[in-house]
Design a protein around this motif. Structure first.
Motif, short mmCIF file in Angstrom:
data_model
loop_
_atom_site.label_atom_id
_atom_site.label_comp_id
_atom_site.label_asym_id
_atom_site.label_seq_id
_atom_site.Cartn_x
_atom_site.Cartn_y
_atom_site.Cartn_z
N UNK A 273 -7.88 6.90 7.65
CA UNK A 273 -8.32 7.55 6.42
C UNK A 273 -8.82 8.97 6.62
N UNK A 274 -9.16 9.30 7.85
CA UNK A 274 -9.60 10.66 8.17
C UNK A 274 -8.45 11.46 8.79
N UNK B 145 0.83 -1.21 0.00
CA UNK B 145 0.00 0.00 0.00
C UNK B 145 0.86 1.25 0.00
N UNK B 146 1.97 1.20 0.75
CA UNK B 146 2.83 2.38 0.85
C UNK B 146 3.41 2.74 -0.52
N UNK B 147 3.55 1.75 -1.37
CA UNK B 147 4.10 2.02 -2.69
C UNK B 147 3.16 2.81 -3.58
N UNK C 221 -6.41 -2.65 7.05
CA UNK C 221 -7.65 -2.38 6.31
C UNK C 221 -7.94 -0.89 6.24
N UNK C 222 -7.68 -0.18 7.33
CA UNK C 222 -7.89 1.28 7.33
C UNK C 222 -6.94 1.98 6.37
N UNK C 223 -5.77 1.40 6.20
CA UNK C 223 -4.81 2.04 5.31
C UNK C 223 -5.27 2.03 3.85
N UNK D 279 -6.54 5.17 -0.82
CA UNK D 279 -7.53 5.49 -1.85
C UNK D 279 -7.73 6.99 -1.97
N UNK D 280 -7.76 7.69 -0.86
CA UNK D 280 -8.07 9.12 -0.90
C UNK D 280 -6.84 10.02 -0.87
#
Lengths: 221, 104
Positions: free
Chosen positions: B36-37, A35-37, A66-68, A73-74
């Protein structure tokens, strides 16, 4: 009875321990690194995400990973898209020989004819690369002159210098307007998210080239 | 900066220790915000100059982990976040009172 028997089965315990090791020990690290990539190279959030994993208790790591996904995404995906768009434009501008149909010069600020003004309409979205065009300009007859590359989503009235004189042309969206005589060292680096700064740079450059005051926005025709 | 419930929660968490170093995961625990927030808000606060970031100095061979990024409140941030935290604290009792009246 069969349930109790299965609990005493050492093979099942080994499988359960193996799954626990994979879920709580192995997969969070792998997924976090993947994910960090998604963040662009050099972005501090890349290293931060990996480092934060070690601060999270093992039991919470799967949920934390999962939160990451949401974070990536954003944050990372838009950053990556902006960077990609910016790079495409930079590559286009810095290409040594770009063949276009003709050389076109945009007269920003000065009227080309009485009652006619030119310029960039501020409310029209402009790609960073299109904004970077101002660096390779030259001065003409009383005009603040700029050499343009492919202009996208830009609505301007321009002046084309031809051998037989000057004539007014109108550039439309996604219209290739001219030969790039670029000087990359004078081309502003428009970083991802730096659109506002680039607009300010252009305003300053226009004001500097065509006298005091800030440029007026163009009147749409 | 637009004031949201998430920003208020984060301001309260940050202003609990205005001079200290704040870590991402600890902030998410203390403010109750999801990653995410939380992290987009932290990024906005960094851009606004309310926070500054740095990396902890550790010996990786001893700690066996990469250095973590921490956030510190700037003077401007202390002023702005302090105001947000103060108004958030004021609103909490008011909200409780109004809820109590409605329930009574």
């Amino acid at each position: 009875m069969t349930g109790l028997a299965s609990l005493t089965n050492p093979g099942l315990w080994l499988i359960a321990i193996g799954i626990a090791i994979v879920v709580f020990g192995f997969l969070p690290g792998v997924f976090t690194r993947l994910l960090a990539r998604a963040y662009p190279k050099g972005d501090p959030r890349r290293a931060e995400m990996i480092a934060e994993l070690y601060a999270v208790p093992r039991g919470e790591r799967p949920m934390w990973v999962g939160e990451q996904f949401e974070r990536v995404l954003f944050e990372a995906v838009p950053a990556r898209l902006r960077l990609s768009k910016s790079r495409r434009w930079e590559a286009k501008i810095r290409r040594p020989k770009t063949v276009f149909t003709r050389r076109a010069v945009l007269a920003l600020r000065r009227p080309t004819r009485p009652g006619r003004e030119t310029g960039v309409r501020r409310h029209v979205p402009v790609y960073p690369g299109a904004l970077a065009m101002y660096g390779g300009g030259r001065k003409g007859d009383g005009y603040g002159v700029f050499t343009a590359t492919r202009v996208s989503r830009l609505w301007v009235t321009g002046v084309a210098h031809t051998d037989d004189g000057t004539r007014v042309i109108r550039f439309r969206r996604r219209f290739v307007v001219g030969m790039v005589h670029h000087t990359p060292e004078r081309t502003p680096a428009v970083a991802a998210g730096g659109l506002r700064r680039a607009e300010t740079q252009i305003s300053d450059a226009v004001a500097q080239r065509s006298g005091a005051g800030t440029p007026r926005p163009a009147r749409s025709r | 900066m637009r004031r949201t419930v998430a920003l208020s929660s984060l301001a309260l968490a940050l202003m609990a220790d205005p001079g200290g170093q704040h870590w991402g995961y600890d902030l998410s625990r203390s403010s109750g915000l999801r990653s995410g927030v939380l992290y987009p808000i932290l990024q906005r606060l960094l851009d606004a100059g309310w926070l500054e970031d740095d990396w902890e100095q550790i010996d990786r061979s001893i700690e066996k982990r990469p250095p973590r990024r921490f956030y510190k409140i700037t003077a401007l941030g202390a002023r702005e976040l302090g105001a947000i935290a103060a108004s958030a604290r004021d609103e909490q009792p008011a909200a409780s009172r109004s809820l109590g009246v409605r329930l009574a």
